[in-house]
Design a protein around this motif. Structure first.
Motif, short mmCIF file in Angstrom:
data_model
loop_
_atom_site.label_atom_id
_atom_site.label_comp_id
_atom_site.label_asym_id
_atom_site.label_seq_id
_atom_site.Cartn_x
_atom_site.Cartn_y
_atom_site.Cartn_z
N SER A 93 -15.82 78.33 62.63
CA SER A 93 -14.84 78.27 61.55
C SER A 93 -13.77 77.24 61.90
N ILE A 94 -13.13 76.72 60.85
CA ILE A 94 -12.05 75.75 61.04
C ILE A 94 -10.77 76.33 60.46
N ASN A 95 -9.74 76.34 61.25
CA ASN A 95 -8.45 76.85 60.79
C ASN A 95 -7.65 75.69 60.19
N THR A 96 -6.64 75.23 60.86
CA THR A 96 -5.82 74.14 60.34
C THR A 96 -6.46 72.79 60.66
N MET A 97 -6.44 71.90 59.69
CA MET A 97 -6.82 70.50 59.89
C MET A 97 -5.61 69.64 59.58
N GLY A 98 -5.58 68.49 60.20
CA GLY A 98 -4.40 67.66 59.97
C GLY A 98 -4.62 66.21 60.33
N TRP A 99 -3.61 65.44 60.01
CA TRP A 99 -3.57 64.02 60.33
C TRP A 99 -2.32 63.74 61.16
N TYR A 100 -2.50 62.95 62.19
CA TYR A 100 -1.41 62.48 63.02
C TYR A 100 -1.52 60.96 63.09
N ARG A 101 -0.45 60.30 63.51
CA ARG A 101 -0.51 58.85 63.65
C ARG A 101 0.29 58.41 64.86
N GLN A 102 -0.11 57.26 65.36
CA GLN A 102 0.59 56.69 66.51
C GLN A 102 0.74 55.19 66.30
N ALA A 103 1.98 54.75 66.23
CA ALA A 103 2.28 53.34 66.11
C ALA A 103 2.46 52.76 67.50
N PRO A 104 2.29 51.45 67.65
CA PRO A 104 2.45 50.82 68.98
C PRO A 104 3.80 51.13 69.60
N GLY A 105 3.76 51.59 70.84
CA GLY A 105 4.99 51.88 71.55
C GLY A 105 5.67 53.18 71.17
N LYS A 106 5.04 53.96 70.32
CA LYS A 106 5.63 55.22 69.86
C LYS A 106 4.72 56.39 70.19
N GLN A 107 5.31 57.58 70.17
CA GLN A 107 4.52 58.78 70.41
C GLN A 107 3.73 59.15 69.16
N ARG A 108 2.66 59.88 69.38
CA ARG A 108 1.88 60.38 68.26
C ARG A 108 2.72 61.40 67.48
N GLU A 109 2.68 61.28 66.16
CA GLU A 109 3.48 62.17 65.33
C GLU A 109 2.65 62.80 64.23
N LEU A 110 3.08 63.98 63.81
CA LEU A 110 2.40 64.67 62.74
C LEU A 110 2.63 63.96 61.41
#
Length: 121
Positions: free
Chosen positions: A30-47
């Motif tokens: 089963s799958i609970n939460t799905m999501g998208w995150y992003r990471q720009a150059p020099g930055k932390q990954r963010e929701l």
């Protein structure tokens, strides 16, 4: 094995639109939460956005009103429709799934390989 495969990134001008999709496959119970995150150059990954199995959504303030997350539970797929894109949306976008594997029902978080989204000014 569980795999998350993203597609749909690319280059678009500011103000344009792009759609991303991510399909989960493998030994999934089963799958609970799905999501998208992003990471720009020099930055932390963010929701960017998340969606529960019941359809409840959550967005980062920076994308609220411009991006829409949705999912097809029958296809184990999550989508991200991105409208009114801005240069600051440029990043590698990662799909994430909180799921339980079959047959052990062990729960874990899985990531896709990432897809580049570039918004030109």
């Amino acid at each position: 094995q569980v795999q998350l495969v993203e597609s749909g990134g690319g280059l678009v001008q500011a103000g344009g639109s792009l759609g991303l999709s991510c399909a989960a496959s493998g030994s999934i119970f089963s799958i609970n939460t799905m999501g998208w995150y992003r990471q720009a150059p020099g930055k932390q990954r963010e929701l960017v956005a998340t969606i529960t199995s019941g359809g409840s959504t959550n967005y980062a303030d920076s994308v609220e009103g411009r991006f829409t997350i949705s999912r097809d539970n029958a296809k184990n797929t999550v989508y991200l429709q991105m409208n009114s894109l801005k240069p600051e949306d440029t990043a590698v976008y990662y799909c994430n799934a909180d799921l339980s594997r079959a047959p052990t029902i062990l729960r874990g978080r899985y990531w896709g390989q990432g897809t580049q989204v570039t918004v030109s000014s």
